[in-house]
Design an enzyme around this catalytic site. Structure first.
Site, PDB file in Angstrom:
ATOM      1  N   ASP A  53       0.826  -1.211   0.000  1.00 55.76           N
ATOM      2  CA  ASP A  53       0.000   0.000   0.000  1.00 55.76           C
ATOM      3  C   ASP A  53       0.862   1.265   0.000  1.00 55.76           C
ATOM      4  O   ASP A  53       2.066   1.218   0.251  1.00 55.76           O
ATOM      5  CB  ASP A  53      -0.960   0.024   1.202  1.00 55.76           C
ATOM      6  CG  ASP A  53      -0.241   0.080   2.538  1.00 55.76           C
ATOM      7  OD1 ASP A  53       0.792  -0.610   2.690  1.00 55.76           O
ATOM      8  OD2 ASP A  53      -0.702   0.822   3.432  1.00 55.76           O
ATOM      9  N   GLU A 109       0.016  -1.106   5.570  1.00 57.15           N
ATOM     10  CA  GLU A 109       1.045  -0.729   6.557  1.00 57.15           C
ATOM     11  C   GLU A 109       0.927   0.725   6.956  1.00 57.15           C
ATOM     12  O   GLU A 109       1.340   1.112   8.042  1.00 57.15           O
ATOM     13  CB  GLU A 109       2.441  -1.001   5.976  1.00 57.15           C
ATOM     14  CG  GLU A 109       3.585  -0.832   6.970  1.00 57.15           C
ATOM     15  CD  GLU A 109       4.117   0.588   7.082  1.00 57.15           C
ATOM     16  OE1 GLU A 109       4.822   0.871   8.065  1.00 57.15           O
ATOM     17  OE2 GLU A 109       3.826   1.428   6.202  1.00 57.15           O
TER      18      GLU A 109
HETATM   19 ZN   LIG Z   1       6.705   2.105   4.236  1.00 51.39          ZN
END
Ligand SMILES: [Zn+2]
Length: 356
Positions: free
Chosen positions: A75, A129
């Site tokens: 992401d 994340e």
């Molecule tokens: Zn990162």
């Protein structure tokens, strides 16, 4: 959608970075990129592949004595009019170029190109994340399928500008509160001003000398700072409460409990409330694969100052470090970018380390 991760793209880490950047994958919208990556991995005969949500794991099963993990999140933060990727000379610009599709490209290329690495390798590409950890694919898998992550050593391909950043610092927030007695400000002597009492807390902060700790040759510089202050009732009221929010970044030789005890001792006499905390991670450079990795990079490791997912590996008992081509200083910036020679260097380093 036709998969843009063609064999030609997969053979060149720079082109692979560019194509991965162009598959938009803002947190919680990683389905497309995960589909593409999974399809590539499933076509590789030497890998066993598993998927959970938008997290995909692929591993060699060669029966080697040791196993290493190469991990990267798929992401990105929200785009800022900085897609598609743009190449200008030796620099590639675009959302995710640094954090961390250039790192993902290194792992993905190796997954396809290296059928017989010297260690068994687990390639781990995960979702979310950049947002709250309840969505974090590494966090989710560590709870539901910890066997997917079992290993002797892990490399997280977060941006480090081509050097090894080992371990990471812990972080903690506490509220230090003062109390007083409310009164009308026209008769202030009847009250006790809690905001004035906060001066004592601020004095201790201003006088505090943060430690610098060296572990395995890596320096970790601590920091203790007020980040917010809250107090006051009305323009004519002596306030009876003031709260100072304090952030403590602590070296990984201290546990969360020790860090909390340190703050309680420092602010002895005040009310201290723990808000949240995350442990640091020791550099863990003792393991043989770690030492060989550092040798392959050919430069001394430095301590990671921010908090990263290496501490999730550390919590599972797996020593981990950060290594990626991106520049951490431009991660999340509108002009996010990566230096193309560092992508090529990173690919060569990983190859040197893992090729037999
Ligand atoms: Zn990162």
């Amino acid at each position: 959608m036709t998969n843009p991760l063609t064999p030609a793209v997969l053979s060149d880490p720079v082109e692979l970075t560019r194509v991965l950047v162009d598959i938009e994958s803002v947190s919680l919208h990683e389905k497309d990129i995960t589909d593409c990556v999974e399809q590539v991995l499933r076509a590789v005969p030497h890998l066993r592949v598993e998927r959970l949500g938008n997290t995909v794991m692929a591993r060699t099963e060669l029966g080697r004595a040791q196993r290493v993990v190469l991990a990267g999140h798929l992401d990105t933060v929200p785009i800022a009019d900085n897609l598609p990727a743009r190449v200008d000379g030796e620099i590639m610009y675009g959302c995710g170029t640094s954090d961390m599709k250039s790192g993902v490209a290194l792992a993905l290329q190796l997954a396809v190109a290296l059928p017989e690495p010297r260690y068994d390798v687990t390639y781990f590409f995960y979702e979310a994340e950049e947002i709250d950890s309840v969505y974090n694919g590494l966090n989710l898998v560590s709870k539901s399928h910890p066997d997917w992550l079992a290993a002797d050593f892990a490399v997280l391909l977060e941006p480090t500008h081509g050097v090894v950043e080992a371990g990471c610092q812990g972080t903690m927030r506490v509220l230090v509160s003062t109390s007083g007695k409310r009164a009308h400000s026209a008769r202030s002597w009847r009250g006790v001003n809690a905001i004035h009492a906060a001066a004592g807390v601020l004095d201790r902060l201003a006088a505090y000398e943060a430690r610098q700790v060296v572990i395995d040759g890596c320096a970790y510089r601590e920091g203790l700072n007020a980040v917010r202050i809250n107090g006051g009732i009305a323009g004519n009221v002596i306030p009876d409460r003031c709260e100072i929010e304090i952030n403590y970044r602590f070296a990984p030789d201290r546990s969360v409990e020790q860090a909390e005890a340190h703050l309680r001792e420092l602010f002895d006499g005040y009310e201290v409330t723990l808000v949240d905390a995350a442990p640091g991670a020791l550099p863990g450079l003792g393991a043989a694969p770690a030492q060989e990795f550092v040798a392959a990079v050919g430069a001394d490791p430095i301590g990671k100052l921010g908090w990263t997912d290496v501490s999730r590996f550390a919590a599972m008992g797996i020593p981990a470090l950060n290594f990626g081509p991106g520049d951490p200083n431009v991660a999340h910036a509108v002009d996010e970018r990566v230096e193309i020679p560092l992508i090529r260097q990173g690919a060569a380093t990983l190859h040197r380390w893992l090729a037999t």
